[in-house]
Design an enzyme around this catalytic site. Structure first.
Site, PDB file in Angstrom:
ATOM      1  N   CYS A  46       0.717  -1.248   0.000  1.00  8.40           N
ATOM      2  CA  CYS A  46      -0.064  -0.051   0.084  1.00  8.40           C
ATOM      3  C   CYS A  46       0.697   1.202   0.069  1.00  8.40           C
ATOM      4  O   CYS A  46       0.517   2.101  -0.724  1.00  8.40           O
ATOM      5  CB  CYS A  46      -0.910  -0.065   1.322  1.00  8.40           C
ATOM      6  SG  CYS A  46      -1.880  -1.459   1.085  1.00  8.40           S
ATOM      7  N   THR A  47       1.835   1.297   0.872  1.00  8.66           N
ATOM      8  CA  THR A  47       2.716   2.405   0.871  1.00  8.66           C
ATOM      9  C   THR A  47       3.546   2.596  -0.541  1.00  8.66           C
ATOM     10  O   THR A  47       3.700   3.682  -0.934  1.00  8.66           O
ATOM     11  CB  THR A  47       3.902   2.309   2.070  1.00  8.66           C
ATOM     12  OG1 THR A  47       3.016   2.142   3.301  1.00  8.66           O
ATOM     13  CG2 THR A  47       4.897   3.375   2.266  1.00  8.66           C
TER      14      THR A  47
END
Length: 152
Positions: A46-47
């Site tokens: 996600c990051t």
């Protein structure tokens, strides 16, 4: 089942990472929207995806387009996450009722309690013009979003 291309994007009202209310209807007629659902803040894939979007921010947030990222994390979690990762676009909290917007778009994983990796490009009239839905471990390619925006 995820919302189909050509279908009307479900409306929503969510709080962003600063507590401001964001409504899809407020953007209708004004800007296209890139709506990015992601599972959890502070996770590796996600990051990577969200910071990649930040790198091309001028393509995703301008007079023509608004980027909105949605997870089921709390608003407070998203505030810290955005500050830590220097994300300058709205992170929306689908925390309560838990996952209702992700469900409306057909990208909520009931077993995991989070959104899968769904992205929807919505035109100014509120119609979904492009989408991609990936499983939790499978990152998306931001260049695909840019190609979809170029067709609007």
């Amino acid at each position: 089942m995820a919302i189909e291309v050509g279908g009307r994007a479900p409306g929503f009202e969510l709080k962003d990472n600063h507590g401001r209310t964001v409504r899809l209807s407020d953007l209708r007629g004004e800007r296209s929207v890139v709506l990015v659902f992601y599972p959890f803040a502070f996770t590796g894939v996600c990051t990577g995806e969200l910071t990649a979007l930040q790198e091309d921010l001028e393509r995703f947030v301008n007079d023509e387009v608004q980027l909105l990222a949605v997870s089921c994390d709390s608003m407070h979690t998203l505030r810290v996450y955005a500050e830590q990762e220097a994300l300058e676009y709205p992170l929306l909290s689908d925390f309560w009722p838990h996952g209702n917007v992700a469900r409306a778009y057909g990208v909520f994983d009931e077993d995991k309690g989070c959104a899968v990796r769904g992205t929807f490009v919505i035109d100014r009239s509120g119609v979904v013009r492009w989408r991609v839905v990936n499983a939790l471990p499978d990152a998306r390619d931001r260049s695909d979003y840019l190609k979809a925006l170029d067709t609007l």
